[in-house]
Design a protein around this motif. Structure first.
Motif, PDB file in Angstrom:
ATOM      1  N   ALA A 127       6.755   0.992  -3.006  1.00  0.00           N
ATOM      2  CA  ALA A 127       5.991   2.012  -3.729  1.00  0.00           C
ATOM      3  C   ALA A 127       6.642   3.383  -3.570  1.00  0.00           C
ATOM      4  O   ALA A 127       6.772   4.142  -4.548  1.00  0.00           O
ATOM      5  CB  ALA A 127       4.553   2.044  -3.227  1.00  0.00           C
ATOM      6  N   TYR A 166      -2.840   6.061  -4.859  1.00  0.00           N
ATOM      7  CA  TYR A 166      -2.841   4.670  -4.394  1.00  0.00           C
ATOM      8  C   TYR A 166      -4.099   4.398  -3.586  1.00  0.00           C
ATOM      9  O   TYR A 166      -4.832   5.318  -3.222  1.00  0.00           O
ATOM     10  CB  TYR A 166      -1.620   4.401  -3.511  1.00  0.00           C
ATOM     11  CG  TYR A 166      -1.715   5.009  -2.132  1.00  0.00           C
ATOM     12  CD1 TYR A 166      -1.456   6.365  -1.919  1.00  0.00           C
ATOM     13  CD2 TYR A 166      -2.106   4.248  -1.034  1.00  0.00           C
ATOM     14  CE1 TYR A 166      -1.576   6.925  -0.663  1.00  0.00           C
ATOM     15  CE2 TYR A 166      -2.230   4.808   0.238  1.00  0.00           C
ATOM     16  CZ  TYR A 166      -1.965   6.142   0.407  1.00  0.00           C
ATOM     17  OH  TYR A 166      -2.094   6.699   1.657  1.00  0.00           O
ATOM     18  N   VAL A 218      -0.852   0.883  -6.554  1.00  0.00           N
ATOM     19  CA  VAL A 218      -0.386   2.167  -7.089  1.00  0.00           C
ATOM     20  C   VAL A 218      -0.867   2.305  -8.527  1.00  0.00           C
ATOM     21  O   VAL A 218      -0.536   1.479  -9.382  1.00  0.00           O
ATOM     22  CB  VAL A 218       1.149   2.261  -7.028  1.00  0.00           C
ATOM     23  CG1 VAL A 218       1.638   3.558  -7.673  1.00  0.00           C
ATOM     24  CG2 VAL A 218       1.632   2.166  -5.590  1.00  0.00           C
TER      25      VAL A 218
END
Length: 283
Positions: free
Chosen positions: A160, A120, A140
């Motif tokens: 995420a 990320y 991401v």
């Protein structure tokens, strides 16, 4: 006297060009190998040109600029997920968040992402409106096991991390069990998006970076598993999709997909909307 005043106060409609800004440093990408420095190419024995050959360009004339109206952003109506319109919904490249400005829970969340093997990078705050904002968004692009996210998903850190746990603990094992292979790529159709829930005035969880739509799952053996409702005789595909959808209810507070309504006929919708009494909407 008038000529001196005119020299001091130039025509206000003319503006000098803005000074050049320093080039911004590249944004850090976590979970990936550090890039090596680029080689410098040149010709041996090159010498600087003599001063007499250097011609200085004349100063550019001030140009007149006209202010353009820029309509403010706002909630849009819910539209079907589209993989070509997914990811960060802006034309300009997002900037990295300034270091040292995150609260403790956001810093802890990023430690979780690294432990989960998430690839990320941090983005600048998204503040399109009061209803559409993520203070500390992340983009991401990869998950544990070398799984790619295409296109990269713009989410808040908590979403995420939740999606990464579900992928590692449920999706990847289910693929190995049913297809004897791993997951290569998750193709998503919508992450952050400033919009309303269809037929309502309520902001979608996508507008907070709290949701992700999965369109299809590509396996390492080359098989593509579309989330659309499979045919009657696609027993293995139906079993796989039913399993990962049901298991998602242990991680997300909302799991919707084909059979729920027409808008969700071709994708899984996962979100972590906060609800009272631990209620989860799995439909």
């Amino acid at each position: 006297m008038d000529q001196q005043q005119a020299a001091i106060n130039p025509d206000p409609a003319l503006e000098l060009p803005a000074p050049a800004t320093e080039e911004q440093a590249p944004e850090p990408v976590y979970g990936a190998e550090e890039p090596t420095s680029a080689p410098v190419y040149g010709t041996e024995g090159d010498e600087p040109a003599p001063q007499s050959d250097i011609v200085t360009a004349p100063e550019p004339e001030p140009e007149t600029r006209v202010a353009m109206a820029n309509p403010g952003p706002g909630l849009q109506r819910l539209v079907p997920s589209n993989p070509y319109l997914a990811g960060y919904p802006r034309m300009e490249k997002p900037l990295a968040s300034p270091p040292g400005s995150m609260p403790a829970d956001e810093i802890a969340c990023r430690r979780d992402l690294k432990r989960l093997g998430v690839k990320y990078r941090d983005l600048a705050p998204i503040r399109d409106s009061n209803a559409c904002r993520i203070d500390y968004p992340v983009s991401v692009s990869g998950l544990s096991g070398g799984i790619q996210m295409k296109p990269a998903a713009t989410l808040n850190c908590e979403m995420a991390a939740t999606f990464a746990r579900w992928t590692r603990s449920e999706l990847a094992p289910a693929a190995r069990y049913r297809y004897l292979t791993g997951v290569k790529t998750i193709h998503q159709g919508s992450s952050y998006s400033c919009r309303k829930i269809a037929g309502t005035r309520t902001a979608s969880e996508h507008s907070r970076g709290n949701a992700l739509d999965v369109m299809r799952i590509e396996l390492k053996n080359g098989r593509d598993i579309d989330v659309k409702k499979p045919g009657w005789f696609a027993f293995r595909q139906r079993g796989f999709l039913n399993t990962v959808r049901a298991d998602g209810c242990d991680y997300f507070t909302t799991v919707l997909g084909p059979g729920y309504n027409y808008d969700h006929r071709n994708h899984f919708h996962f979100d972590i909307k906060p609800r009272k009494n631990g209620y989860r909407a799995c439909k």
